[in-house]
Scaffold this motif. Structure first.
Motif, short mmCIF file in Angstrom:
data_model
loop_
_atom_site.label_atom_id
_atom_site.label_comp_id
_atom_site.label_asym_id
_atom_site.label_seq_id
_atom_site.Cartn_x
_atom_site.Cartn_y
_atom_site.Cartn_z
N GLN A 133 26.77 79.48 -0.49
CA GLN A 133 28.16 79.55 -0.98
C GLN A 133 28.27 80.64 -2.03
OE1 GLN A 133 29.60 78.83 -4.12
NE2 GLN A 133 31.75 78.68 -3.51
N TRP A 153 29.87 69.46 -8.17
CA TRP A 153 29.06 70.45 -7.45
C TRP A 153 27.76 69.84 -6.93
CZ3 TRP A 153 29.48 74.49 -11.96
CH2 TRP A 153 30.82 74.93 -12.05
N GLN A 154 27.19 68.95 -7.77
CA GLN A 154 25.94 68.32 -7.37
C GLN A 154 26.06 67.51 -6.08
OE1 GLN A 154 24.58 65.84 -10.57
NE2 GLN A 154 24.17 67.62 -11.87
N ILE A 165 33.13 80.70 -8.04
CA ILE A 165 34.45 80.07 -8.16
C ILE A 165 35.50 81.07 -7.71
CG2 ILE A 165 36.04 78.93 -9.72
CD1 ILE A 165 33.68 77.46 -10.25
N SER A 201 39.36 74.89 -9.08
CA SER A 201 38.11 75.60 -8.80
C SER A 201 37.15 74.75 -7.97
CB SER A 201 37.45 76.11 -10.08
OG SER A 201 37.47 75.14 -11.07
N HIS A 255 21.33 70.66 0.30
CA HIS A 255 22.29 70.87 -0.78
C HIS A 255 22.05 72.20 -1.48
CE1 HIS A 255 24.84 70.18 -4.19
NE2 HIS A 255 23.82 70.38 -5.00
N TRP A 272 40.71 79.03 -0.62
CA TRP A 272 40.25 79.79 0.53
C TRP A 272 40.12 78.79 1.66
CZ3 TRP A 272 34.97 80.14 2.62
CH2 TRP A 272 34.76 81.27 3.41
N LYS A 303 30.56 69.95 -12.87
CA LYS A 303 29.13 70.05 -12.52
C LYS A 303 28.70 68.89 -11.65
CE LYS A 303 26.41 73.02 -15.25
NZ LYS A 303 25.61 73.26 -16.44
N ASP A 314 36.01 73.96 -0.40
CA ASP A 314 36.52 74.66 0.80
C ASP A 314 35.57 75.76 1.26
OD1 ASP A 314 38.75 73.13 1.09
OD2 ASP A 314 40.08 74.49 -0.01
N SER A 315 35.11 76.55 0.30
CA SER A 315 34.29 77.70 0.72
C SER A 315 32.93 77.22 1.22
CB SER A 315 34.15 78.71 -0.41
OG SER A 315 33.64 78.10 -1.57
N THR A 316 32.38 76.17 0.59
CA THR A 316 31.10 75.64 1.09
C THR A 316 31.28 75.11 2.50
OG1 THR A 316 30.53 74.99 -1.17
CG2 THR A 316 29.19 74.06 0.60
N ILE A 346 28.45 68.13 -3.63
CA ILE A 346 29.26 68.80 -2.60
C ILE A 346 28.69 68.62 -1.19
CG2 ILE A 346 29.86 71.11 -1.71
CD1 ILE A 346 31.74 70.77 -3.81
N SER A 347 27.38 68.88 -1.07
CA SER A 347 26.78 68.83 0.25
C SER A 347 26.84 67.41 0.83
CB SER A 347 25.33 69.32 0.18
OG SER A 347 24.73 69.26 1.45
N ASN A 389 33.52 75.98 4.64
CA ASN A 389 33.75 77.10 5.55
C ASN A 389 32.45 77.79 5.94
OD1 ASN A 389 36.43 76.56 5.46
ND2 ASN A 389 37.01 78.30 4.20
N VAL A 390 31.56 77.93 4.96
CA VAL A 390 30.26 78.52 5.26
C VAL A 390 29.52 77.65 6.28
CG1 VAL A 390 27.96 78.98 4.31
CG2 VAL A 390 29.99 79.79 3.09
N SER A 426 38.07 72.49 -5.82
CA SER A 426 38.62 72.49 -4.47
C SER A 426 38.21 73.75 -3.73
CB SER A 426 40.16 72.43 -4.49
OG SER A 426 40.57 71.26 -5.13
N ALA A 427 38.23 74.87 -4.44
CA ALA A 427 37.85 76.13 -3.82
C ALA A 427 36.36 76.15 -3.47
CB ALA A 427 38.20 77.30 -4.73
N VAL A 428 35.54 75.57 -4.36
CA VAL A 428 34.10 75.50 -4.08
C VAL A 428 33.85 74.63 -2.85
CG1 VAL A 428 31.87 74.66 -4.92
CG2 VAL A 428 33.39 75.93 -6.46
N ARG A 477 22.89 75.22 0.81
CA ARG A 477 24.32 75.47 0.95
C ARG A 477 24.91 76.04 -0.32
NH1 ARG A 477 26.01 69.86 3.96
NH2 ARG A 477 25.56 70.50 6.11
#
Ligand code: ZN
Lengths: 81, 208
Positions: B186, A9-10, B114, A37, B179, B118, A6, A43-45, A12-13, A47-48, A39-41, B182
């Protein structure tokens, strides 16, 4: 100090922006090494974010630029001063 | 085109000194940002285009007032923003100031989508119309205060400071909203975008 998902995630940006201090960055990096998980969050963020910056996503309406510059021309020719 | 501030300043001087036609070159690098900001505020393509033309004319007429403390584009966008707010006021729509206070207090607690890893960015898939449409729809679905930030920071790639100035909010507010925006994107997009990712053999795309 160990951080959990958590917490990651806070930030990430800010992490993507390079806007976290080195201690926090180190903690997040360490967490990412073992947490798939997160890492995937990340990467996907990211990528977006990359996709959104692509000019093909938001195109101007057809003829927008031409109409704008015609309008400017009228102002330049007939406008005051 | 005119990313160099010195060239820009030189161009401004020359327009004011009488080489009016150079104004086209000056405004061209800004026109996309102007339009996207106006579209985000006015939510109507025809009106955004009309307001963009009006903005360009106001920029031209007020060019002698530009002092060069801010970036030229930032200054231009503040004129665009005033144009939009003026129009909204005329329509009797109050906006932004009131929205500013309310929404930032909400907790940003969210659970991201999750997925299994990717890593490839499916930029090649942008050639397909569906991917662009998917992104646009997700962005349009964001609450307004988040959409504005995304348009300027992520789509127009302005920096945090320029985004804050253009929208008349603090840099802290930009970061918080960026934040959350995004995170929402996501969650909304990641499961669907995986369908566009280049397929690799032997890799299972996780549950969406
Ligand atoms: Zn984790």
């Amino acid at each position: 100090m160990r951080i959990d998902c958590k917490h990651v995630w806070q930030h990430i940006s800010a992490y993507i922006e390079g806007d976290v201090d080195s201690t926090l960055r180190g903690e997040i990096d360490k967490h990412l090494e073992t947490c798939e998980s997160c890492s995937a969050v990340l990467d996907s963020t990211r990528n977006v974010v990359i996709l959104m910056a692509d000019d093909r996503v938001f195109e101007l309406p057809a003829g927008f630029s031409q109409r704008l510059h015609e309008r400017i021309d009228r102002e330049l020719q007939f406008g005051g001063s | 085109m005119l990313a160099n501030p010195e060239l820009e300043a030189e161009c401004i001087r020359r327009v004011i000194a009488g080489e009016r036609h150079l104004f086209h070159n000056l405004i061209r690098p800004c026109e996309r940002s102007i339009y996207l900001l106006l579209l985000s505020l006015l939510k109507n393509e025809a009106e955004a285009e009309d307001a963009a033309q009006e903005t360009a004319i106001k920029v031209y007429l007020n060019l002698h007032l530009f002092r060069g403390e801010a970036q030229f584009r930032t200054w231009v966008l503040s004129i665009a923003r005033n144009e939009a707010l003026g129009r909204l006021r005329k329509q009797g729509i109050r906006r932004e100031e009131s929205l500013d206070a309310v929404t930032d207090d909400q907790t940003g607690d969210y659970t991201p989508a999750i997925l299994t890893s990717w890593r490839e960015v499916p930029t090649a898939a942008l050639e397909q119309k569906e991917l662009g449409a998917l992104l646009r729809k997700a962005i349009e679905g964001l609450p307004e205060i988040y959409r504005n930030i995304v348009l300027l920071r992520d789509i127009e790639e302005m920096d945090i400071r320029e985004t804050a100035t253009a929208l008349g909010i603090s840099e802290g507010a930009v970061k918080v909203r960026l934040h959350r925006a995004r995170a929402m994107l996501q969650r909304e997009l990641a499961p669907r975008l995986k369908a566009f990712a280049p397929k690799r053999k032997g890799l299972l795309w996780g549950r969406a």
